[in-house]
Design an enzyme around this catalytic site. Structure first.
Site, PDB file in Angstrom:
ATOM      1  N   LYS A   5       0.713  -1.415  -0.149  1.00  0.00           N
ATOM      2  CA  LYS A   5      -0.160  -0.079   0.060  1.00  0.00           C
ATOM      3  C   LYS A   5       0.619   1.018   0.511  1.00  0.00           C
ATOM      4  CE  LYS A   5      -4.340   2.047   2.186  1.00  0.00           C
ATOM      5  NZ  LYS A   5      -5.360   1.436   3.657  1.00  0.00           N
ATOM      6  N   ASP A  12     -13.725   1.724  10.379  1.00  0.00           N
ATOM      7  CA  ASP A  12     -14.025   1.441   8.860  1.00  0.00           C
ATOM      8  C   ASP A  12     -14.512   0.872   8.219  1.00  0.00           C
ATOM      9  OD1 ASP A  12     -14.426   3.116   6.699  1.00  0.00           O
ATOM     10  OD2 ASP A  12     -12.179   3.166   5.992  1.00  0.00           O
TER      11      ASP A  12
END
EC number: 2.7.-.-
Length: 546
Positions: free
Chosen positions: A153, A288
């Site tokens: 990432k 989230d």
């Protein structure tokens, strides 16, 4: 403002006006110059008149980019700020943007790894991204050291200046809200933006996300309910994160789950159990958990397991918040609105001088209609929403941890009912909550507290005689100080009494002397002596007050 900020501001204004968002400006005297100025920008007409206001707002935020998309997503959980038709549209905002050039991602990875080429650390690096979002992008590879499949990432290049410029503009807008809206001050718009800024800055630090993922993985190690992919911290930095690549079915793909033979009822119930375990057992929850961040393992569909990714946003509750929240839920479902009101006051969520009777009546008025539905259809998330919205009318302080909790609960509930529409969330959660509360009070809780404190007392035991001696000595000193203060107060009291007595005599003598001087001039010097004596007595009395 810098030239770049001016250009960005012009782009934002042009976008807002092209979607007709000037309709959101309230028609007040203070906004008249703003509305007149809008008419002067006649070359920027509303190009989307056929769409409702909520949809136009959503499309405008999507066009403005990551900062505004995420801001809109956060605002969708604050339904006290917008009517339902706008809040519902904000909830549809998707954090999907075009990927940036994979060669740039490769350069960032090489910079993060000390300038060595990607091939020194990874095999099979795919220049084409696996996924792309507003903050970061993901590429696949294999670790050279052990051949394991991983995802890398990488934070988008040059995104920080854009974020800072946009946040500055959002802060300016927030400062105008109390002037433009009658109820604007109660909404605390600057606090809302500050909370959003903290969340966004946290997402930009992938070291923080790595630590969150490691903690969540440890909390659910060997759990049959949730799996968190392994993070490889030796490869992680602020701008890059490397973790195990997972394969699973997106939780939103109900058809694929059913085709795989997944036990949908158990899967839905486990989602609720995972949420309450994170909140009440661990005090550390993934905040989230929208469908894009949740997968289901292909293995053992009869005993399904969730896979959670993207741990950039987490929340936590302290012990008091957990207890008040659990008791609030139970009191609400028992329709004990008095208890709900008292809990809000006791927790400090609303001011201590809140009228409990009025607060109870307001909660009853808003929440009682919810019970017209069957219990299985009642939404936990909307229960919290109604409670918090009512409490905000009574000056409830913004509680960032509760806003995150409410958003996460709405996600979990939505996913659960999508998987298994008959899910009775209350039936699933109630035993967990009651067991947790029972575990926090009574003899077992006392024994556990004593066990937890035992090492501390063992450590302090040798110091106990000295601590007792110091306490006694300080007690004697304190008593001596109190006695001294009492004597001084008594002495002051006596002096004050004498002072008032002399001032009274002095005033009487002066008045008597004045009267005799006017009415009995034949008395010669006597009135003068009386006045002189009165002045002396008054002066002595005045000195005693000093």
């Amino acid at each position: 403002m810098t030239p770049g900020e001016v250009r960005r501001l012009y782009f934002i204004i042009r976008t807002f006006l092209s979607y007709g968002l000037d309709e959101l400006i309230p028609k007040m005297r203070i906004t008249l110059p703003l509305r007149l100025w809008r008419y002067s920008l006649f070359w920027m007409p509303n190009r989307h008149k056929d769409k409702p206001l909520g949809e136009r707002l959503r499309l405008a935020l999507q066009e403005l980019g990551p900062v505004w998309i995420k801001f809109g997503q956060m605002l969708s959980t604050r339904r006290d700020l917008f009517p339902p038709h706008i809040a519902d549209q904000l909830a549809l905002l998707q954090d999907k943007v075009a990927p940036f050039d994979g060669r740039l991602a490769k350069q960032q990875i090489e910079a993060a790894m000390g300038g060595l080429p990607v091939e020194a650390w990874f095999d099979d690096f795919d220049i084409k991204p696996l996924a792309s979002a507003s903050i970061a992008q993901v590429h696949t590879a294999r670790l050279k050291s052990n051949g394991k499949e991983v995802v890398i990432k990488v934070i988008r290049p040059d995104i920080l200046p854009v974020i800072k410029a946009d946040l500055k503009l959002i802060y300016r807008l927030a400062r105008w809200v109390p002037r433009l809206l009658p109820d604007g001050r109660r909404l605390r718009p600057t606090e809302v933006v500050r909370e959003y800024e903290k969340t966004l800055i946290d997402e930009l630090n992938l070291l923080r996300e790595s630590a969150n993922a490691i903690q969540l993985r440890r909390n659910f190690e060997d759990s049959p309910m949730l799996y968190i992919p392994e993070v490889y911290p030796d490869y992680c930095s602020e701008g890059m994160m490397v973790m195990e690549r997972i394969y699973g079915i997106p939780v939103s793909d109900v058809a694929a789950l059913e085709k795989n033979g997944t036990n949908m009822k158990l899967l839905a119930e486990r989602g609720v159990q995972v949420f309450f375990t994170q909140v009440f057992r661990d005090s550390f929850f993934h905040a989230d958990m929208h469908p894009g961040n949740i997968f289901v393992s292909y293995e053992h569909p009869e005993n399904p397991k969730y896979i959670g990714i993207d741990c950039g946003i987490v929340g936590s509750l302290n012990k008091e918040d957990k207890r008040y929240l659990a008791e609030n839920f139970i009191a609400f479902f028992n329709r004990d609105y008095r208890k709900v009101a008292e809990l809000h006051v006791d927790s400090g969520w609303v001011p201590p001088d809140t009228n409990v009777e009025e607060f109870e009546f307001a909660i009853r008025t808003v929440c009682e209609p919810i019970f017209e539905k069957p219990l299985a259809e009642i939404s936990f998330g909307h229960v919290l929403l109604n409670l918090f919205n009512t409490a905000r009318r009574f000056n409830m302080e913004v509680q960032p941890q509760l806003v995150l909790l409410q958003k996460t609960l709405l996600y979990i509930e939505g996913v659960g009912r999508q998987l298994y529409p008959q899910l009775d969330l209350w039936k699933t959660a109630k035993p967990f909550l009651e067991s947790w509360i029972k575990d926090q009070v009574g003899i077992p809780a006392l024994v556990r507290a004593l066990k937890e404190k035992a090492p501390f007392w063992v450590e302090k035991m040798p110091e106990l005689p000295e601590l007792v001696y110091d306490s006694l000595r300080q007690g004697k000193y304190l008593q001596h100080s109190v006695d001294k203060i009492a004597r001084e107060l008594q002495s002051n009291h006596v002096r004050q009494g004498q002072s008032r007595y002399l001032l009274g005599i002095g005033a009487t003598l002066v008045l008597s002397g004045t009267f005799l001087l006017v009415s009995r001039p034949e008395w010669g010097l006597m009135p003068g002596w009386l006045m002189a004596a009165g002045l002396v007595a008054w002066f002595v009395g005045w000195r005693k007050t000093r």
